[in-house]
Every structure is written in structure tokens, then in C-alpha cells.
Write an enzyme that holds these catalytic residues in place. Structure first.
Site, PDB file in Angstrom:
ATOM      1  N   GLU A   1      65.161  16.566  23.255  1.00 60.43           N
ATOM      2  CA  GLU A   1      65.912  16.490  21.866  1.00 60.43           C
ATOM      3  C   GLU A   1      65.749  17.861  21.343  1.00 60.43           C
ATOM      4  O   GLU A   1      64.675  18.555  21.345  1.00 60.43           O
ATOM      5  CB  GLU A   1      65.770  15.511  21.241  1.00 60.43           C
ATOM      6  CG  GLU A   1      63.883  15.403  20.492  1.00 60.43           C
ATOM      7  CD  GLU A   1      63.723  14.743  19.244  1.00 60.43           C
ATOM      8  OE1 GLU A   1      64.699  14.072  18.743  1.00 60.43           O
ATOM      9  OE2 GLU A   1      62.788  14.226  18.925  1.00 60.43           O
TER      10      GLU A   1
ATOM     11  N   ASN B   1      64.831  19.021  17.238  1.00 61.17           N
ATOM     12  CA  ASN B   1      64.364  18.429  16.282  1.00 61.17           C
ATOM     13  C   ASN B   1      65.037  19.343  14.996  1.00 61.17           C
ATOM     14  O   ASN B   1      64.843  20.534  15.132  1.00 61.17           O
ATOM     15  CB  ASN B   1      62.988  18.406  16.018  1.00 61.17           C
ATOM     16  CG  ASN B   1      62.242  17.415  17.031  1.00 61.17           C
ATOM     17  OD1 ASN B   1      62.709  16.126  16.901  1.00 61.17           O
ATOM     18  ND2 ASN B   1      61.907  17.855  18.136  1.00 61.17           N
TER      19      ASN B   1
ATOM     20  N   SER C   1      57.172  19.080  13.228  1.00 64.63           N
ATOM     21  CA  SER C   1      55.864  18.960  12.885  1.00 64.63           C
ATOM     22  C   SER C   1      54.985  19.593  14.108  1.00 64.63           C
ATOM     23  O   SER C   1      55.265  20.090  15.162  1.00 64.63           O
ATOM     24  CB  SER C   1      55.275  17.752  12.599  1.00 64.63           C
ATOM     25  OG  SER C   1      55.272  16.889  13.706  1.00 64.63           O
TER      26      SER C   1
ATOM     27  N   GLY D   1      61.119  10.469  15.017  1.00 70.48           N
ATOM     28  CA  GLY D   1      59.923  10.195  14.711  1.00 70.48           C
ATOM     29  C   GLY D   1      59.092   9.212  15.811  1.00 70.48           C
ATOM     30  O   GLY D   1      57.956   8.887  15.398  1.00 70.48           O
TER      31      GLY D   1
HETATM   32  P1  ADP Z   1      62.064  11.020  18.544  1.00 77.57           P
HETATM   33  O1  ADP Z   1      63.305  11.508  17.758  1.00 77.57           O
HETATM   34  O2  ADP Z   1      61.973   9.668  18.059  1.00 77.57           O
HETATM   35  O3  ADP Z   1      60.794  11.792  18.772  1.00 77.57           O
HETATM   36  P2  ADP Z   1      62.690  11.665  21.449  1.00 77.57           P
HETATM   37  O4  ADP Z   1      63.950  11.855  22.021  1.00 77.57           O
HETATM   38  O5  ADP Z   1      61.867  12.823  21.225  1.00 77.57           O
HETATM   39  O6  ADP Z   1      62.686  10.774  20.164  1.00 77.57           O
HETATM   40  O7  ADP Z   1      61.815  10.645  22.263  1.00 77.57           O
HETATM   41  C1  ADP Z   1      60.570  10.370  21.962  1.00 77.57           C
HETATM   42  C2  ADP Z   1      59.888  10.464  23.331  1.00 77.57           C
HETATM   43  O8  ADP Z   1      60.215   9.806  24.382  1.00 77.57           O
HETATM   44  C3  ADP Z   1      59.687  12.014  23.916  1.00 77.57           C
HETATM   45  O9  ADP Z   1      58.874  12.866  23.016  1.00 77.57           O
HETATM   46  C4  ADP Z   1      59.536  11.837  25.289  1.00 77.57           C
HETATM   47  O10 ADP Z   1      58.099  11.666  25.582  1.00 77.57           O
HETATM   48  C5  ADP Z   1      59.948  10.517  25.489  1.00 77.57           C
HETATM   49  N1  ADP Z   1      61.520  10.737  25.960  1.00 77.57           N
HETATM   50  C6  ADP Z   1      62.589  10.665  25.383  1.00 77.57           C
HETATM   51  N2  ADP Z   1      63.687  11.163  26.057  1.00 77.57           N
HETATM   52  C7  ADP Z   1      63.283  11.296  27.325  1.00 77.57           C
HETATM   53  C8  ADP Z   1      63.711  11.650  28.575  1.00 77.57           C
HETATM   54  N3  ADP Z   1      65.279  11.661  28.789  1.00 77.57           N
HETATM   55  N4  ADP Z   1      63.166  11.657  29.664  1.00 77.57           N
HETATM   56  C9  ADP Z   1      61.848  11.321  29.760  1.00 77.57           C
HETATM   57  N5  ADP Z   1      61.206  10.896  28.487  1.00 77.57           N
HETATM   58  C10 ADP Z   1      61.936  11.027  27.357  1.00 77.57           C
HETATM   59 MG    MG Z   2      60.886  13.900  19.664  1.00 79.16          MG
END
Ligand code: ADP
Ligand code: MG
Length: 513
Positions: A135, A137, A142, A396
Site C-alpha cells: 500500500e 501510506n 511512521s 493502522g
Molecule cells: P494498513 O493500512 O492497516 O497498514 P496494509 O494494507 O498495510 O493495511 O496491511 C497490513 C499488513 O497486512 C501489511 O503490513 C502486510 O504485512 C499485510 N498485507 C497487506 N496486504 C498484503 C498482501 N497483498 N499480501 C501479503 N500481505 C499483505
Molecule cells: Mg500498512
């Protein structure tokens, strides 16, 4: 390299503990690392172009908001109601694009889940070792300072352990603290409120990660002579004043004209605010009262460099990430931002598979209302949940759905579509699950190191800094640069990844290849 102890009965409120960390740095392919660093300015330009296009944002996020996402709806309304006159709308962004190395094992390269894949990109290649974006951010990115400390710690440990020079050279220098502070200082200079302008850190009450922030505040003072004041959104509402807000202009009307109104000078406790830096405001829990929303609106309306604006925050939402992967979308935005076509190709090379769960986005000749095409996608997700992640519009950590729960949600949506419904997942996106190859790491938490390394997977974050005004067409950005990096490492079995959320630990990259 500390965090608040927090939540330990009997501990004094100021008790500290080391941030959780990995003894060993995490292997990251060198070429992939360099590509991600080079892509940072392109991702910034892309988010800036999205933030500058309210009509596209309404069209993209409106349906997700209407499908039951009240928080996204509120942020859209905030942006609408607080728009500043173009040219007056100084925006600062500290971004962090998060990636995982996809090994290509067990992902979607085996042909499954093709229907409706909104990603025209190459996907996991046979050679493996692509960094796919988890993603982008755009709010409260942070661990810049603690991530920098992890880099320094590993470099120091490598020197003390007598690593040869070529191995030590594989630990890249990490400028996150200096770069992020310099970006905030540039925002302060551009805000034009005078030398007594403060940097307002807008924080959560009881923040355990306050020392990552404190280190940044220290850098702002030592290197830039800038004073930081910390406040919650509710405190901003209580002690913040927009100059001339009463009497000299139109009332603060939530249904204000789309063209926006002139920005006003904001004071906090009587001191002019040069920069409003949000380390809060990304989660519904950060708005426990209407006062918190009032505090946010004061920031949005001000002459301060707002980091980020509501528009920038929305540009970092999961739904926007998915929509940008649609054919030609990233390319069109980057062209408008003045980036040459190779920028779009590079950005797209980091996209994982991303799918809308709104039937309207799956319309084809064979599926005129999109429902059968969406059902086919969800059937695959129900059958192979390990190949996907289901995500709401939240930040988060701890919000995503994986595995058996994902399969159940997908099966329920298929049943709903079969019964004539819309599936009920329009506020979510579906994402290819990135499958990194595990590496060994010793994860130290609470002062205790396990006796041996355990299989782990790591996530690389590349920070970026952007400052500008007037959106696209308002001239080139005042600043657009990469701003350091962060590695978070977690046990290979863990789904989620947040350090503050307790899943992952801090680490640093070791460039291989
Ligand atoms: P947030 O905005 O809540 O941090 P994320 O999209 O970063 O959401 O997802 C949180 C965590 O989930 C990531 O830091 C990663 O470890 C895991 N994750 C998210 N998307 C994927 C993905 N497509 N493949 C594998 N792990 C993922
Ligand atoms: Mg994240």
C-alpha cells in the site's frame, strides 16, 4: 530506539522499553530496492494528481462510501466542505510506499483469479524478486526515526562483528530522520507565517510510538530551529483559532462551493501554526467526538502546510490504490502530472493484482450487470483464500481478512450475488496475496531474544516527501524526493504486519545481488 511501555499494570506512565527489533537485517534484492527508491517520486506525483482531482475522487470513493463506509464518506465531506482556493492550498505529504518481495511461489501467476484483474501489469515474474506494493501510506507514515535507528544499529553491529567492507556496504544509509525533518522545515518556510510559526504534531492520546515522533521533533529543533507542539485533534479544536473566521467572510459552511475559499492563518494557543503534521486522524477511533472533526477542519482551512490534507489522505486509500491499477488510469494521472511514460511503467511494475468488489466494475458483454463476473472472482477467492487478501478502507493495521475468514466472506458474497444482491463487499477491495520467501531472523521483544532465528518475512517501506500547492496545474511541486526507508520483519506465519500493532519488529535492508 524506544517505545512507551504501555499497558503494564503498576508501570509509571513514562516507562519505556526498547522497540522490538530483529538482530539480523533482512535480505532485499538490490535492483528491486533501487527501483522502489526511484519510484518514490512517481508515487508522490501520482498521489498529488489524484488529490488534485476531486471529481475523480468522488466518483471512485463515493460508491465505496455509499456501500457502508461512513468514515470514508466523512473524509469526502470534509474535503468538500473545507476546500481552499487553488494556490492557497499548501499541502505537505510524508508518504511511505510499503512493499514485499514476491517470490512468485503460490501467487496468482498460475492463472487463477484472472477475471476482473484490474492490474494490467506483469505480475510475479518467473525470475521472482519483484517488490510488489502492499500500500501507499499518505497519512501518519511512521517509524522514520526508529527505522533510521535500526539501520544505524545494524551498521554499528556489523562493524563491531568485523563484517568485511563489501558486506557492510550492503547496508544502505538511511536518511529518514533528516529527510522527513527537512520536508517539514520546507513546509514551514513555504507557509509564510513568520519565524515564530510552530510545527503542530497532531497526535493520538496515549501514543506508545511517541519517541519516534520525539526524535523528529528534536531534529526539527536542532537542525532547523523549529519548535514542535503536540496536540490531539480535540485539543486543536479547543485551542486553535482561524484568524478572521468570524465576521470577515462566508460562514464555515460544510456545503461550501467546490472552488474553495481563501485559507486563513491558524493559531494554536496564540502561536501561528506553520505546519500541521498528523500522526493521528487516520482511524475512526481518532475522532471520538465532533470536536475532533472540528479540529481537523481547522487544519484543512488554514494557511499551514497540512501533512496531509484530507484529499491526500483519501488519495492513499485502498480503493484508490485498486482504481489506479485499472487500465490506463495510472498512466493518465502521471501524464497530467508531467511525468514521462517510463514513470508509469515503473510504477505499474510494482503493482500486485487488485480487484474492485463492486459489480459495476465487472461489467462485460458476457456479464451485463457485472454480477456473474464478480461471482467468478469471489468463487476463486473462496476456493483459494491463501492467494488473496480482503481489505476495507482502513489504516493502522489489524483490519484485513485472510484465510478461512476470507473464504467465508467470499462465499457469502457469492450467495448474495446469486440471490440478486450486490455481494455486499463494495466498500472492500480484493488483493493478490504477496508471497515472500522466508529468511531467518532473531526477533527481540521485551528484552528477550529467542535462542535461534525463526523463519520470517519482511516488508520494505520507502519514505517520500512532497510539498506543493494548487494541485496539478499549480506549478511544479516545491519538493518531491525519496526520504529514507524502513524494514519490518514478522514471523512467516503472521498475516498482519504492524510494529505498533505488535505483529512485526523493526529491521533494516541488506542488499543482495
Ligand atoms: P494498513 O493500512 O492497516 O497498514 P496494509 O494494507 O498495510 O493495511 O496491511 C497490513 C499488513 O497486512 C501489511 O503490513 C502486510 O504485512 C499485510 N498485507 C497487506 N496486504 C498484503 C498482501 N497483498 N499480501 C501479503 N500481505 C499483505
Ligand atoms: Mg500498512
Amino acid at each position: 530506539m524506544v517505545v512507551g511501555l504501555g499497558g503494564v499494570p503498576g508501570a509509571p506512565p513514562a516507562a519505556l522499553i526498547h522497540a522490538p527489533l530483529a538482530v539480523e537485517p533482512a535480505p532485499v534484492p538490490r535492483a528491486a530496492f533501487l527501483s522502489a527508491v526511484a519510484a518514490a517520486t512517481h508515487f508522490n506525483a501520482l498521489a498529488a494528481a489524484v488529490a488534485a482531482d476531486p471529481a475523480w475522487m468522488e466518483a471512485t470513493l463515493g460508491p465505496a462510501a455509499a456501500a457502508g463506509d461512513a468514515f470514508t464518506a466523512r473524509l469526502l465531506a470534509l474535503r468538500r466542505g473545507t476546500a481552499r482556493t487553488p494556490g492557497d492550498d499548501l499541502a505537505l505529504a510524508i508518504t511511505r510506499s510499503d512493499y514485499m518481495v514476491d517470490g512468485g511461489g503460490g501467487g496468482l501467476a498460475d492463472g487463477g483469479g484472472g477475471a476482473g484483474n484490474k492490474n494490467g501489469g506483469p505480475g510475479p515474474g518467473p525470475a521472482g524478486a519483484v517488490l510488489l506494493q502492499v500500500e501507499l501510506n499518505t497519512i501518519a507514515s511512521s517509524f522514520g526515526c526508529l527505522g533510521g535507528a535500526a539501520s544505524a544499529l545494524h551498521a554499528d553491529a556489523a562493524a563491531r562483528a568485523g563484517w568485511p567492507a563489501d558486506a557492510r556496504a550492503r547496508l544502505p544509509p538511511n536518511s529518514a530522520k533528516a529527510s522527513i525533518a527537512a520536508a517539514l522545515a520546507a513546509g514551514a518556510a513555504a507557509a509564510g507565517v513568520g519565524t515564530d510559526g510552530i510545527v503542530l504534531f497532531v497526535v493520538q492520546p496515549g501514543e506508545r510510538n511517541a519517541y519516534d515522533q520525539a526524535s523528529l521533533a528534536e531534529e526539527l529543533w536542532v537542525s532547523h530551529g523549529l519548535v514542535t507542539v503536540r496536540a490531539t485533534l480535540e485539543e486543536v479544536a479547543a485551542a486553535g483559532r482561524l484568524e478572521g473566521a468570524e465576521g470577515d467572510g462566508p460562514p464555515e459552511d460544510p456545503a461550501a462551493p467546490a472552488a474553495g475559499r481563501p485559507a486563513r492563518r491558524l493559531t494554536f494557543g496564540g502561536r501561528p501554526v506553520a505546519v500541521a503534521y498528523l500522526r493521528s486522524g487516520y482511524s475512526p477511533a481518532d475522532y471520538p467526538s465532533e470536536a475532533a472533526w472540528t479540529g481537523r477542519a481547522l487544519l484543512e482551512r488554514s494557511t499551514a502546510a497540512v501533512c496531509p490534507t484530507a484529499a491526500w489522505q483519501l488519495a492513499g486509500s485502498k480503493k484508490v490504490q485498486q482504481a489506479l491499477a485499472g487500465a490506463g488510469v495510472t498512466e493518465a494521472f502521471l501524464e497530467r502530472a508531467g511525468c514521462a511514460p517510463p514513470a508509469a511503467a515503473q510504477v505499474r511494475s510494482h503493482y500486485a493484482g487488485l480487484w474492485s468488489l463492486d459489480p459495476g466494475d465487472h461489467v462485460t458483454d458476457a456479464s451485463p450487470d457485472g454480477k456473474s463476473a464478480l461471482a467468478a472472482l469471489l468463487q476463486d477467492a473462496a476456493a483459494r483464500p491463501g492467494a488473496y487478501v480482503l481489505k476495507p478502507q482502513r489504516e493502522g493495521g489489524g483490519n484485513n481478512t485472510y484465510g478461512a475468514q476470507l473464504a467465508a466472506a467470499a462465499a457469502a458474497a457469492v450467495a448474495d450475488l446469486g440471490a440478486g444482491g450486490s455481494g455486499g463487499l463494495g466498500a472492500f477491495i480484493l488483493m493478490q496475496r504477496i508471497q515472500p520467501a522466508p529468511h531467518g531472523a532473531t526477533l527481540v521483544r521485551g528484552g528477550v531474544a529467542p535462542p535461534a532465528p525463526v523463519p520470517c518475512i519482511s516488508e520494505l517501506g520507502i519514505f517520500g516527501a512532497w510539498l506543493g500547492r494548487g494541485g496539478v496545474g499549480g506549478g511544479p511541486p516545491l519538493l518531491n524526493a525519496p526520504a529514507g526507508h524502513l524494514v519490518r520483519t514478522k514471523p512467516a506465519g503472521a498475516d498482519e504486519g504492524g510494529v505498533a500493532a505488535g505483529f512485526a519488529v523493526l529491521s533494516s535492508p541488506y542488499l543482495v545481488g
